[in-house]
Design an enzyme around this catalytic site. Structure first.
Site: not given
Length: 696
Positions: A337, A374
């Site tokens: 993330d 990401e």
């Protein structure tokens, strides 16, 4: 470079040399009891508190840890055995960047077990890691055969009627034979779980009476989220939750399915300056978090704090966590993330050669583990798509937006204005692996292709809503993106209009077809394969309810869509030309690449005008594999992006004898017709067709 060669070596555990100052952090068992090692450069004293077996609030033993030359505090106790609860209390200087409070019981950052007291306080405990893998090994699915399925560990089984009620919404429920059979029948290879590290809800949500469902608010990087375990495991004593988690991984592996974890290292649940102090902040706020000289957090995550990965101790925390999950829990890969945050240096600038970014993919203890970024955060210079080093794969948001635009907003614009805003060229670059984004050396598998993810509209909602409908989130519809690239086909939300429903369903098939027939690494969001809806909510992070759980009872049209998804995944597996490992080079034969030829609707080579003209939205893509590990294969993909029928002339190409229809997005029941090169056929409005090109 990723290859399909099955002889890739397995990950190995590494033993840190004694000269390594950050070795063996956390609790390690010895012949005389447990040894605890905790890092803090700023503390002046750290106390180990061991709690009584019957009273989690009673400190039965207190030990002052001793500091070594590497800023590691050490202590030993014969009572540090499996099941023992303990905490840390740290003393240190005052000042703007420090937050020491010796009255607070802190979580060991390396704790492998966590328990909560009746008053809501957290206690670390010494984990029982014992588990019999019984010879089960990782499936090691080659990257070019990988299909990711992003799912929620609780939500995937919460509504599954075949799962015993006490196991619904648990790790055991996810690994139930009906869930595994569903995933195998669908044809995905790798389940990518939303965060399962122990997390808590943000203070703001708790005050609103809501909870964090997605889990992007990590409390500790070494413990599985206990609330996703069955009640029996939660109250089953030391190691029970971890055993259920490992049991889930074992059963999925036995079925040939990989497990990838979505991991949140960029920030912690300690939030901003007014947030709770539970671990890193109380041990060494000045080192673990990015701050200015006045103690204000430099927040590039949008979550209140940012872990300072310019510091070796923070880097090591991540690497040790990854090694633990990859080797002792047998996890196959990780999706990071806000991964750009992990690559920010001492100037808070992203560096693709940051020590942590490079170590994650070169560490011997992580060999063969899939790593997915990401590749952005919310700080300055935060969008870094295409800038991670080999062999990282990255979420490709440009793929997402271009695909949505071509099949949705361009169609809407053409209805309103008579012409689409752009032509076929931008979609073609995504179909072929996004070479303009990722370097020749990294190849198409650097691109994780997706149309939807956990955040944003579902695939069905993309075709049913022009605006978000997030009032249920308690923020007056302010949260969630307004840039959805969606088109409702004339009615906002549900409708009984058969024409609109038909157009929406075909649009979903086109989006799925584009995703699963493109070069790159595809990711399906759970439920998109049969048209799951969240009623227009594009930010359902705070809903642990039927709004977000995977439905197991479907309408007829959803069952039909599921069959389409299964067929598309079979076609992807069967045709290596759809999943090249490397980018081709003009005039050369590159092993495990795809030789591409592009034709317009007349069957002629594409001109510059064909690529760029909004009036020319029909493309014929002929792709031939350059075999290295599989048989030769050639396909023809025809894409037509206008809401009017179109006649195409199938291309003449040396070595092609005929074209056999494999799939038509406008006709689920289309028979396998064979056409000669140079023959004409009619395309339905806004549709795709896939052919197998037979050699002469």
């Amino acid at each position: 470079m990723p290859v399909t060669d099955p002889t890739v070596e397995a990950p190995i555990s590494t033993v840190a040399p004694l000269s390594d100052p950050l070795r063996d952090l956390g609790v390690r068992a010895t012949s005389t009891g447990g040894v605890l090692r905790v890092w803090s450069a700023s503390a002046t004293a750290i106390e180990l508190c061991i709690f009584g077996n019957k009273d989690p609030n009673w400190v039965a033993e207190s030990i002052q840890l001793q500091k070594d030359d590497g800023d590691v505090w050490c202590g030993t106790s014969p009572n540090l055995v499996a099941g023992t609860r303990y905490s840390l209390r740290a003393t240190g200087p005052t000042g703007a960047t420090h937050r020491f409070d010796p009255a607070l019981h802190l979580i060991d950052p390396y704790a492998r077990g966590l328990a909560r007291t009746a008053s809501g306080d957290w206690r670390s405990y010494v984990q029982d890691d014992d588990f019999d893998w019984n010879g089960t090994t990782k499936p090691r699915v080659p990257l070019d055969h990988t299909v990711l399925y992003e799912a929620h560990a609780r939500g995937i089984s919460k509504l599954n009627p075949a799962v015993p009620e006490e196991l619904r919404g648990t790790y055991a429920g996810l690994a139930h034979d009906t869930a595994i059979s569903y995933l195998k029948d669908l044809g995905v290879t790798t389940i990518q779980l939303l965060p399962v590290h122990q997390f808590v809800s943000e203070q703001r949500l708790i005050k609103q009476g809501l909870s964090n469902y997605w889990g992007y608010n990590t409390l500790n990087f070494f413990t599985p989220h206990a609330q996703y375990a069955s009640r029996e495991a939660q109250f089953g004593g030391t190691g029970a939750v971890l055993r259920e988690f490992k049991g889930m991984v074992k059963l999925l592996h036995e079925a040939g399915l990989e497990v990838v974890l979505d991991v949140v290292y960029n920030h912690t649940a300690e939030e901003g300056k007014e947030g709770p102090t539970t671990s890193l902040r109380g041990l060494d706020n000045a080192s673990y978090y990015r701050q200015d000289a006045r103690g204000n957090y430099i927040d590039v995550t949008g979550c209140g704090n940012t872990v300072n990965f310019a510091h070796p101790a923070a880097q090591r925390l991540v690497l040790d966590s990854l090694r633990y999950w990859a080797n002792e829990v047998q996890i196959d890969g990780f999706r990071f993330d806000l991964a750009a945050t992990l690559g920010r240096d001492e100037r808070v600038e992203f560096d693709p050669h940051h020590p942590l970014i490079e170590a994650i993919v070169t560490d011997p203890g992580l060999r063969g583990v899939k790593m997915i970024a990401e590749p952005w955060d919310v700080g300055m210079g935060g969008w870094q798509v295409g800038n991670f080093p080999e062999p990282w794969s990255e979420w490709n948001d440009d793929y997402r937006d271009r695909t949505r635009n071509f099949w949705l907003t361009d169609i809407g614009a053409a209805r309103a204005e008579g012409v689409a805003p752009i032509g076929i060229g931008q979609l073609a670059s995504k179909l072929s692996g996004s070479k303009g984004v990722f370097s020749q050396e990294r190849g198409p598998l650097a691109s994780v292709n997706f149309v939807t993810a956990h955040d944003g509209f579902t695939l069905a909602d993309l075709t049913a809503y022009n605006q978000k409908h997030n009032l249920g989130n308690g923020e007056n519809n302010r949260d969630g993106t307004d840039n959805n690239h969606s088109f409702n086909y004339g009615v906002e939300g549900p409708t009984h209009d058969a024409t609109i429903l038909s157009a929406r369903e075909k649009a979903i098939r086109n989006l799925l077809g584009t995703l699963l027939l493109s070069a790159g690494l595809p990711m399906i969001t759970a439920g998109d394969e049969f048209g799951r809806s969240q009623r227009g909510n594009n930010n359902a992070y705070c809903h642990d309810s039927e709004l977000t759980w995977l439905p197991w009872e479907r309408e007829d049209w959803q069952d039909e869509l599921l069959l389409v998804s299964q067929k598309l995944l079979r076609l992807r597996r069967a045709n290596p030309a759809l999943r090249p490992i490397r980018f081709g080079i003009f005039g050369e034969t590159v092993p495990s690449a795809t030789q591409m030829d592009w034709f317009n609707k007349e069957g002629l080579s594409m001109s510059i005008e064909d690529w760029d003209s909004p009036k020319e939205r029909t493309l014929q893509y002929l792709a031939a594999s350059t075999p290295e590990f599989e048989e030769f294969n050639r396909i023809l993909l025809i894409v037509h992006g206008l809401e009017a029928p179109e006649t195409v002339c199938l291309p003449l190409h040396e070595g092609v004898e005929s074209y056999e229809l494999l799939w038509n997005s406008a006709d689920d029941d289309a028979e396998a017709e064979t056409h000669a090169p140079g023959s004409e056929l009619t395309l339905a409005p806004a549709s795709m067709q896939l052919f197998l090109a037979h050699s002469s």
